[in-house]
Design an enzyme around this catalytic site. Structure first.
Site, mmCIF file in Angstrom:
data_model
loop_
_atom_site.group_PDB
_atom_site.id
_atom_site.type_symbol
_atom_site.label_atom_id
_atom_site.label_comp_id
_atom_site.label_asym_id
_atom_site.label_seq_id
_atom_site.Cartn_x
_atom_site.Cartn_y
_atom_site.Cartn_z
ATOM 1 N N CYS A 119 0.793 -1.238 0.000
ATOM 2 C CA CYS A 119 0.000 0.000 0.000
ATOM 3 C C CYS A 119 0.820 1.279 0.000
ATOM 4 O O CYS A 119 0.657 2.109 -0.895
ATOM 5 C CB CYS A 119 -0.929 0.017 1.206
ATOM 6 S SG CYS A 119 -2.198 -1.237 1.100
HETATM 7 C C1 UDX Z 1 -0.594 0.048 5.608
HETATM 8 C C2 UDX Z 1 -1.451 0.954 6.497
HETATM 9 O O1 UDX Z 1 -0.924 0.946 7.827
HETATM 10 C C3 UDX Z 1 -2.900 0.482 6.481
HETATM 11 O O2 UDX Z 1 -3.715 1.360 7.243
HETATM 12 C C4 UDX Z 1 -3.380 0.461 5.030
HETATM 13 O O3 UDX Z 1 -4.714 0.081 4.905
HETATM 14 C C5 UDX Z 1 -2.481 -0.440 4.207
HETATM 15 O O4 UDX Z 1 -1.133 0.015 4.303
HETATM 16 P P1 UDX Z 1 0.566 -2.331 5.837
HETATM 17 O O5 UDX Z 1 1.076 -2.107 4.453
HETATM 18 O O6 UDX Z 1 -0.023 -3.641 6.180
HETATM 19 O O7 UDX Z 1 -0.554 -1.243 6.198
HETATM 20 O O8 UDX Z 1 1.793 -2.116 6.825
HETATM 21 P P2 UDX Z 1 2.228 -1.088 7.954
HETATM 22 O O9 UDX Z 1 2.114 -1.735 9.258
HETATM 23 O O10 UDX Z 1 1.593 0.229 7.774
HETATM 24 O O11 UDX Z 1 3.809 -0.952 7.595
HETATM 25 C C6 UDX Z 1 4.226 -0.470 6.323
HETATM 26 C C7 UDX Z 1 5.733 -0.415 6.233
HETATM 27 O O12 UDX Z 1 6.222 0.648 7.035
HETATM 28 C C8 UDX Z 1 6.464 -1.676 6.701
HETATM 29 O O13 UDX Z 1 7.511 -1.953 5.787
HETATM 30 C C9 UDX Z 1 7.036 -1.284 8.054
HETATM 31 O O14 UDX Z 1 8.215 -1.980 8.371
HETATM 32 C C10 UDX Z 1 7.303 0.203 7.844
HETATM 33 N N1 UDX Z 1 7.302 0.991 9.084
HETATM 34 C C11 UDX Z 1 6.169 1.128 9.810
HETATM 35 C C12 UDX Z 1 8.470 1.639 9.491
HETATM 36 O O15 UDX Z 1 9.507 1.554 8.833
HETATM 37 N N2 UDX Z 1 8.425 2.401 10.628
HETATM 38 C C13 UDX Z 1 7.312 2.545 11.377
HETATM 39 O O16 UDX Z 1 7.352 3.273 12.370
HETATM 40 C C14 UDX Z 1 6.131 1.891 10.957
#
Ligand code: UDX
Length: 415
Positions: free
Chosen positions: A260
């Site tokens: 996403c």
């Molecule tokens: C995301 C949104 O959170 C969700 O609301 C939407 O509907 C779909 O996209 P998702 O892709 O499942 O969800 O993962 P998420 O938990 O948001 O993490 C995304 C990426 O960001 C991961 O690679 C994670 O490692 C990274 N991340 C997240 C960071 O590097 N630092 C953070 O503080 C949080």
């Protein structure tokens, strides 16, 4: 309520299963016959916590036959919108779904609502979906209703997120369309915001790009902190005490991946560009994210010559708790390491098979063998990585595994 869900990906499956568990009669339409068969046998190509158990307790039937949507009061479109090479979203699957629904609307006498749940750029439902539906000779607002109701599901936690939403957004063509969708969500203890359709589409994209922005922002602060000998995690802790900032999505590291955040950023950039606007912040968020992924490779070069070295990768999934490698930072790291002439030994508890499809030349091995590599790079914060013995190793940490600090040489990407 009789509900049909078109598309059995993450959003479609979870939406269908959750709505069925809430007492609705749900049918699932999916064009891929193999997917249909495995769903009906309770086998899922994706890993989603709680989903198989939830599906088992319902009587959802998946089918390739669109005729099942006859009689459904609400038809959710949950098909995929993958990136085109120029970053825009491919609407092929949505168009196909809308075409099929339109064909059935032609002969339908009763009112139903078509609700888009796929993530789309603002304007898509009004400019693409409704005109296709109206080819049936039926008119939106008069003969059928239209909504755009985005999901904010995190992979791995999607069932929980569906049942415990922070907010429900209902973008409605008219009042009657929104009123039809409303009872599905009223039992959640969540604020419900009713908007027009374009606004709902933008709320979804703006939310995801804001989260991406937060991550790139803290990574940038981290890159500065590392050069100054300041711990960015302490800085984030201090920032988070201000409730306007909050404590979520401030984990610095190798950046964000997944199905996403990167895709939605690219799509909003492409959409803004179509409208003659240069979205500078959004472009930089994406650019910084790609640069961030390559920092481990530069840090490794400080400690060992990469040509001929064996580098161990710990973690290939874009985040823990999933086998999904879409836009995983590990893809960029692996590509760069191979280019430098290194061999790779990789371990991931769930995502190794998916990674193999992109990088068959990498050796996938046990965690013990990976730990014998010349140096190790941590790219996903799987819990088991906190129990490893890092003593004597060279470790580049992209996800802040504190235990790894015991390594002989330890460097965090931005701490
Ligand atoms: C995301 C949104 O959170 C969700 O609301 C939407 O509907 C779909 O996209 P998702 O892709 O499942 O969800 O993962 P998420 O938990 O948001 O993490 C995304 C990426 O960001 C991961 O690679 C994670 O490692 C990274 N991340 C997240 C960071 O590097 N630092 C953070 O503080 C949080």
């Amino acid at each position: 309520m009789k509900i049909s869900v078109i598309g059995a990906g993450y959003v479609g499956l979870v939406t269908g299963a959750c709505l069925a568990s809430m007492g609705n009669e749900v049918s699932l339409v999916e064009v891929d016959m193999r997917k249909v068969e495995s769903i009906n046998n309770n086998i899922f190509s994706i890993y989603e916590e709680g989903l198989p158990e939830l599906m088992k307790g319902t009587d959802i039937v998946a089918t390739t036959d669109y005729n099942v949507i006859n009689g459904a009061g609400i038809i959710f479109i949950c098909t995929g919108t993958p990136s085109n090479p120029d970053g825009s979203m491919s609407l092929e699957q949505i168009k196909q779904a809308a075409g099929e629904i339109g064909d059935l609307l032609r002969t339908r006498g009763d009112y139903c609502v078509v609700a888009v749940k796929s993530t789309v750029v603002p304007g898509t439902t009004d400019e693409v979906v409704i005109p296709i539906l109206e080819r049936s000779g039926k008119k939106a607002g008069r003969d059928f209703g239209v909504c755009m109701s985005p999901e904010f599901l995190r992979e791995g936690r999607a069932v929980y997120d569906f049942m415990h939403p922070a907010r429900v957004i209902i973008g409605e063509f008219d009042r009657r369309s929104g009123d039809t969708l409303l009872p599905l969500y009223e039992q959640f203890k969540a604020p419900i915001l009713r908007t027009d359709i374009k606004t709902a589409e933008m709320i979804k994209l703006a939310s995801n790009t804001f989260l991406a922005n937060k991550i790139s922002f803290i990574n940038e602060i981290g890159n500065i902190c590392k050069r100054m000998g300041i711990d960015v995690f302490e800085v984030a802790k201090g920032m988070a005490l201000d409730e306007r900032i909050g404590n979520k999505f401030l984990n610095a590291g190798v950046g964000f991946g997944g199905s996403c955040l990167p895709k939605d950023l690219r799509a909003l950039i492409a959409r803004a560009t179509e409208y003659g606007y240069n979205p500078g912040i959004l472009k930089e968020v994406l650019h910084l994210n790609d640069k961030q992924a390559l920092i481990p490779v530069d840090l490794l070069k400080k400690h060992i010559p990469l040509n001929g070295a064996t580098v161990g990768l710990l973690g290939l999934a874009f985040k823990p708790g999933t086998d999904d490698i879409r836009d995983s930072r590990a893809i960029l790291v692996a590509g760069a390491l191979l280019k430098e002439g290194a061999s790779i030994l990789a371990y991931d508890p769930m995502a190794a098979n998916n990674f193999k499809n992109i990088f068959p030349e990498i050796k996938y091995s046990s965690i013990e063998d990976v730990m014998k590599s010349d140096a190790v790079v941590i790219l996903t914060e799987w819990e088991e990585f906190s129990a490893l013995d890092y003593r004597g190793k060279i470790v580049i940490d992209g996800r802040r595994i504190n235990k790894a600090r015991e390594a002989r040489i330890y460097e965090g990407v931005c701490w």
